[in-house]
Design a protein around this motif. Structure first.
Motif, PDB file in Angstrom:
ATOM      1  N   HIS A 180     -31.640 -52.348  24.431  1.00 55.67           N
ATOM      2  CA  HIS A 180     -31.128 -52.245  23.028  1.00 55.67           C
ATOM      3  C   HIS A 180     -31.488 -53.317  22.632  1.00 55.67           C
ATOM      4  CE1 HIS A 180     -28.020 -49.198  25.261  1.00 55.67           C
ATOM      5  NE2 HIS A 180     -27.453 -49.897  25.927  1.00 55.67           N
ATOM      6  N   ASP A 181     -31.622 -54.614  23.080  1.00 53.49           N
ATOM      7  CA  ASP A 181     -32.587 -55.492  22.383  1.00 53.49           C
ATOM      8  C   ASP A 181     -33.721 -55.188  21.790  1.00 53.49           C
ATOM      9  OD1 ASP A 181     -30.244 -57.511  22.544  1.00 53.49           O
ATOM     10  OD2 ASP A 181     -31.299 -57.665  24.632  1.00 53.49           O
TER      11      ASP A 181
ATOM     12  N   LYS B 282     -35.083 -52.119  21.767  1.00 52.71           N
ATOM     13  CA  LYS B 282     -34.889 -50.979  19.817  1.00 52.71           C
ATOM     14  C   LYS B 282     -34.527 -51.599  19.115  1.00 52.71           C
ATOM     15  CE  LYS B 282     -33.642 -47.391  22.732  1.00 52.71           C
ATOM     16  NZ  LYS B 282     -32.722 -46.317  22.202  1.00 52.71           N
ATOM     17  N   ARG B 283     -33.440 -53.006  18.797  1.00 53.26           N
ATOM     18  CA  ARG B 283     -33.278 -53.742  17.731  1.00 53.26           C
ATOM     19  C   ARG B 283     -34.389 -54.150  17.056  1.00 53.26           C
ATOM     20  NH1 ARG B 283     -31.004 -58.953  17.646  1.00 53.26           N
ATOM     21  NH2 ARG B 283     -31.037 -59.107  19.989  1.00 53.26           N
TER      22      ARG B 283
ATOM     23  N   GLU C  65     -31.148 -45.880  29.125  1.00 53.55           N
ATOM     24  CA  GLU C  65     -31.115 -45.013  28.575  1.00 53.55           C
ATOM     25  C   GLU C  65     -29.536 -44.374  29.099  1.00 53.55           C
ATOM     26  OE1 GLU C  65     -32.042 -44.548  24.819  1.00 53.55           O
ATOM     27  OE2 GLU C  65     -33.516 -45.798  25.253  1.00 53.55           O
TER      28      GLU C  65
END
Length: 235
Positions: free
Chosen positions: A93-94, A96-97, A168
């Protein structure tokens, strides 16, 4: 996207971007890599960058002055990440951010780490890649850069490769198989699940989800419990 590495050992960084997907990404101007030697900011005639700890203790620390000289010019233009074991555990998630940022700077530690004041003043984030200690932050910075870069559009040859990857929805990716037939004994073959090759995509997707759940439950029960938690709609 621009990645800027601050390190005492530039030659540990540059070779990683001279092969494979990230080399192509550089050639296509999708990512830009800059590597800066922290010794260039030393005012010591011997290019010394470390100093003893206040109050004693084994090991040296990278001096505040070095980090100040290196980071103050980019403080307002870069998202500065310090790599250190005390940081938050980096995850997908990091990646992607952070792929939405324009300029990221990685500060790679050595010795016993950084003068803490530099982290307090210049760090936008403090991250690590696991509960273990490395001799320096270069490997960790490369891991982050690789993970972030592949989230940038067109870096991967097939952008669909990102779909259904591990982590995911808090799941590991379903097992994958090549088309090779494996012969273990005479006239005895070890086949992949037949549903993979029958062409019925709805059945195959259902099987892959079941296998993904089973794999996650076996290898990463912590993720499996988290996946169940979110599926219940709890927050």
């Amino acid at each position: 996207m621009h990645f800027h590495f601050f390190t005492l050992f530039p030659n540990l960084i540059t070779p990683y971007f001279e092969e494979s997907i990230l080399k192509k990404a550089r050639e296509n101007n999708l990512i830009h890599i800059k590597v800066t030697n922290l010794r260039d900011f030393s005012t010591n005639p011997y290019l010394k960058v470390d100093n003893t700890q206040i109050g004693g203790g084994a090991g040296q620390v990278i001096d505040f002055e070095i980090l100040h000289n290196a980071l103050s010019p980019i403080q307002n233009t870069h998202h500065i990440i310090f790599l250190t074991p005390c940081g938050k555990l980096f995850n997908n998630h990091d990646a992607k951010r952070l792929s939405q940022k324009k300029n990221i700077a990685f500060v790679c530690g050595r010795y016993e780490g950084f003068d803490e004041r530099a982290i307090e003043i210049y760090a936008n984030e403090v991250l690590c890649i696991g509960d273990f200690v490395l001799t320096g932050g270069e490997l960790a910075a490369l891991c982050l850069c690789d993970s972030i870069a592949r989230q940038i559009p067109h870096v991967l040859g097939n952008q669909e490769s990102l779909s259904g990857e591990s982590f995911e929805k808090n799941l590991l990716e379903a097992p994958v198989f090549s088309k090779t037939k494996i012969k273990l004994q005479k006239n005895k073959f070890f086949y992949a699940p037949s549903e993979y090759s029958k062409g019925n995509h709805s059945i195959m997707q259902g099987l892959k989800l079941d296998l993904s759940l089973a794999k996650t439950k076996y290898f990463r029960p912590d993720l499996f419990q988290l996946q169940k938690f979110y599926n219940k709609g709890e927050r």
